[in-house]
Design a protein around this motif. Structure first.
Motif, mmCIF file in Angstrom:
data_model
loop_
_atom_site.group_PDB
_atom_site.id
_atom_site.type_symbol
_atom_site.label_atom_id
_atom_site.label_comp_id
_atom_site.label_asym_id
_atom_site.label_seq_id
_atom_site.Cartn_x
_atom_site.Cartn_y
_atom_site.Cartn_z
ATOM 1 N N ASP A 9 -63.548 -39.010 32.227
ATOM 2 C CA ASP A 9 -62.710 -37.818 32.226
ATOM 3 C C ASP A 9 -62.128 -37.556 33.616
ATOM 4 O O ASP A 9 -62.633 -36.745 34.393
ATOM 5 N N ALA A 10 -61.038 -38.237 33.897
ATOM 6 C CA ALA A 10 -60.386 -38.095 35.198
ATOM 7 C C ALA A 10 -59.787 -36.703 35.365
ATOM 8 O O ALA A 10 -59.774 -36.163 36.473
ATOM 9 N N ALA A 11 -59.300 -36.119 34.276
ATOM 10 C CA ALA A 11 -58.653 -34.803 34.364
ATOM 11 C C ALA A 11 -59.623 -33.729 34.839
ATOM 12 O O ALA A 11 -59.237 -32.837 35.602
ATOM 13 N N GLN A 12 -60.873 -33.799 34.420
ATOM 14 C CA GLN A 12 -61.854 -32.812 34.883
ATOM 15 C C GLN A 12 -62.474 -33.201 36.220
ATOM 16 O O GLN A 12 -62.857 -32.337 36.998
ATOM 17 N N ALA A 13 -62.569 -34.480 36.490
ATOM 18 C CA ALA A 13 -63.197 -34.943 37.733
ATOM 19 C C ALA A 13 -62.301 -34.694 38.951
ATOM 20 O O ALA A 13 -62.793 -34.320 40.020
ATOM 21 N N ARG A 14 -61.005 -34.892 38.793
ATOM 22 C CA ARG A 14 -60.083 -34.779 39.933
ATOM 23 C C ARG A 14 -60.194 -33.434 40.653
ATOM 24 O O ARG A 14 -60.363 -33.408 41.876
ATOM 25 N N PRO A 15 -60.109 -32.281 39.950
ATOM 26 C CA PRO A 15 -60.191 -31.016 40.690
ATOM 27 C C PRO A 15 -61.535 -30.803 41.384
ATOM 28 O O PRO A 15 -61.595 -30.155 42.436
ATOM 29 N N LEU A 16 -62.597 -31.351 40.835
ATOM 30 C CA LEU A 16 -63.904 -31.231 41.484
ATOM 31 C C LEU A 16 -63.905 -31.982 42.812
ATOM 32 O O LEU A 16 -64.406 -31.478 43.829
ATOM 33 N N LEU A 17 -63.332 -33.172 42.813
ATOM 34 C CA LEU A 17 -63.273 -33.963 44.052
ATOM 35 C C LEU A 17 -62.320 -33.329 45.055
ATOM 36 O O LEU A 17 -62.587 -33.345 46.262
ATOM 37 N N GLU A 18 -61.234 -32.754 44.560
ATOM 38 C CA GLU A 18 -60.323 -32.049 45.463
ATOM 39 C C GLU A 18 -61.018 -30.843 46.104
ATOM 40 O O GLU A 18 -60.839 -30.579 47.289
ATOM 41 N N ARG A 19 -61.811 -30.118 45.316
ATOM 42 C CA ARG A 19 -62.580 -28.992 45.866
ATOM 43 C C ARG A 19 -63.586 -29.478 46.892
ATOM 44 O O ARG A 19 -63.784 -28.851 47.933
ATOM 45 N N ALA A 20 -64.248 -30.570 46.604
ATOM 46 C CA ALA A 20 -65.227 -31.120 47.551
ATOM 47 C C ALA A 20 -64.549 -31.442 48.873
ATOM 48 O O ALA A 20 -65.106 -31.167 49.941
ATOM 49 N N ARG A 21 -63.345 -31.984 48.818
ATOM 50 C CA ARG A 21 -62.604 -32.358 50.027
ATOM 51 C C ARG A 21 -62.243 -31.151 50.895
ATOM 52 O O ARG A 21 -61.954 -31.309 52.068
ATOM 53 N N THR A 22 -62.270 -29.947 50.330
ATOM 54 C CA THR A 22 -61.935 -28.759 51.135
ATOM 55 C C THR A 22 -63.093 -28.346 52.027
ATOM 56 O O THR A 22 -62.941 -27.432 52.834
ATOM 57 N N HIS A 23 -64.235 -28.989 51.883
ATOM 58 C CA HIS A 23 -65.419 -28.669 52.673
ATOM 59 C C HIS A 23 -65.712 -29.802 53.651
ATOM 60 O O HIS A 23 -65.241 -30.928 53.488
ATOM 61 N N GLU A 24 -66.512 -29.489 54.634
ATOM 62 C CA GLU A 24 -66.936 -30.529 55.566
ATOM 63 C C GLU A 24 -67.815 -31.530 54.824
ATOM 64 O O GLU A 24 -68.718 -31.151 54.085
ATOM 65 N N ILE A 25 -67.539 -32.799 55.044
ATOM 66 C CA ILE A 25 -68.265 -33.873 54.368
ATOM 67 C C ILE A 25 -69.095 -34.608 55.420
ATOM 68 O O ILE A 25 -68.547 -35.140 56.390
ATOM 69 N N SER A 26 -70.398 -34.640 55.208
ATOM 70 C CA SER A 26 -71.287 -35.312 56.161
ATOM 71 C C SER A 26 -71.107 -36.831 56.090
ATOM 72 O O SER A 26 -70.574 -37.368 55.110
ATOM 73 N N ASP A 27 -71.591 -37.514 57.119
ATOM 74 C CA ASP A 27 -71.516 -38.973 57.141
ATOM 75 C C ASP A 27 -72.277 -39.589 55.973
ATOM 76 O O ASP A 27 -71.886 -40.640 55.471
ATOM 77 N N ILE A 28 -73.347 -38.952 55.558
ATOM 78 C CA ILE A 28 -74.141 -39.484 54.443
ATOM 79 C C ILE A 28 -73.444 -39.238 53.111
ATOM 80 O O ILE A 28 -73.501 -40.066 52.209
ATOM 81 N N LEU A 29 -72.750 -38.131 52.984
ATOM 82 C CA LEU A 29 -72.058 -37.805 51.735
ATOM 83 C C LEU A 29 -70.735 -38.561 51.595
ATOM 84 O O LEU A 29 -70.288 -38.834 50.474
ATOM 85 N N GLN A 30 -70.114 -38.911 52.700
ATOM 86 C CA GLN A 30 -68.799 -39.558 52.684
ATOM 87 C C GLN A 30 -68.734 -40.796 51.782
ATOM 88 O O GLN A 30 -67.795 -40.924 50.995
ATOM 89 N N PRO A 31 -69.700 -41.719 51.829
ATOM 90 C CA PRO A 31 -69.605 -42.884 50.936
ATOM 91 C C PRO A 31 -69.623 -42.502 49.451
ATOM 92 O O PRO A 31 -68.961 -43.138 48.640
ATOM 93 N N PHE A 32 -70.357 -41.454 49.107
ATOM 94 C CA PHE A 32 -70.425 -41.028 47.712
ATOM 95 C C PHE A 32 -69.100 -40.421 47.258
ATOM 96 O O PHE A 32 -68.665 -40.635 46.129
ATOM 97 N N LEU A 33 -68.475 -39.662 48.144
ATOM 98 C CA LEU A 33 -67.168 -39.082 47.823
ATOM 99 C C LEU A 33 -66.136 -40.193 47.638
ATOM 100 O O LEU A 33 -65.368 -40.187 46.669
ATOM 101 N N LEU A 34 -66.122 -41.151 48.547
ATOM 102 C CA LEU A 34 -65.183 -42.264 48.425
ATOM 103 C C LEU A 34 -65.443 -43.084 47.170
ATOM 104 O O LEU A 34 -64.499 -43.541 46.510
ATOM 105 N N MET A 35 -66.707 -43.269 46.821
ATOM 106 C CA MET A 35 -67.033 -44.006 45.601
ATOM 107 C C MET A 35 -66.480 -43.268 44.383
ATOM 108 O O MET A 35 -65.850 -43.871 43.509
ATOM 109 N N ALA A 36 -66.705 -41.955 44.318
ATOM 110 C CA ALA A 36 -66.198 -41.175 43.190
ATOM 111 C C ALA A 36 -64.669 -41.214 43.154
ATOM 112 O O ALA A 36 -64.074 -41.350 42.072
#
Length: 167
Positions: free
Chosen positions: A101-128
């Motif tokens: 479900d890309a339509a529901q996942a996209r806004p969640l990832l966009e919201r995540a990007r509005t916050h500071e992303i730690s070095d440990i979390l960054q690979p998970f965000l890029l993977m998603a």
């Protein structure tokens, strides 16, 4: 193997973390009722943040291969911590993994990007984001993001079993 190894770490991890490790092992063995009973005491524990409880419970359902239940738990985690990038990424990944479900996942990832992303979390965000790109029919972008995710995660490979499994 996990159930046999757990007692050796009991004194080194918080009780709630231990309970969820045990529950995931039980769920993976098909003993879901027992797994849920193991973590039930933490559902209303004021020392356990609700978002953390629901996020960890989602992992129990992942281990049991019950995607819809994992998504439900991820949604509860987001309800309790709507500005937490970790729970946003976890829910987006579950939506992509189980429902594509890309339509529901996209806004969640966009919201995540509005916050500071730690070095440990960054690979998970890029993977998603890579999985999202693949679902959206952008394989070149997907490969670029997934390769970048793996490169950033590589130095962290031995920092935890989670990181090693992701790579």
């Amino acid at each position: 193997d996990m159930l046999a190894a757990l007692p050796s770490v009991r004194g080194f991890v918080p009780a709630v973390h231990y309970a969820f490790l045990e529950a995931k092992a039980l769920a993976g063995l098909g003993r879901l009722d027992e797994a849920l009973e193991t973590v039930r005491p933490y559902a209303d524990d004021p020392r356990t943040p609700a978002w953390l409880y629901w996020g960890q419970l989602a992992d129990v359902f992942h281990a049991a291969k019950l995607g819809d239940r994992a998504i439900e738990c991820g949604e509860k985690a987001v309800e309790h911590a709507p500005d937490n990038p970790t729970v946003l990424i976890d829910l987006a990944m579950a939506l992509l993994r189980y429902r594509r479900d890309a339509a529901q996942a996209r806004p969640l990832l966009e919201r995540a990007r509005t916050h500071e992303i730690s070095d440990i979390l960054q690979p998970f965000l890029l993977m998603a984001e890579g999985v999202l790109a693949l679902e959206e029919g952008r394989p070149e972008k997907a490969r670029e993001l997934l390769d970048q995710s793996a490169r950033l995660a590589e130095p962290l490979r031995h920092s935890s079993p989670l990181m090693g499994a992701m790579i």
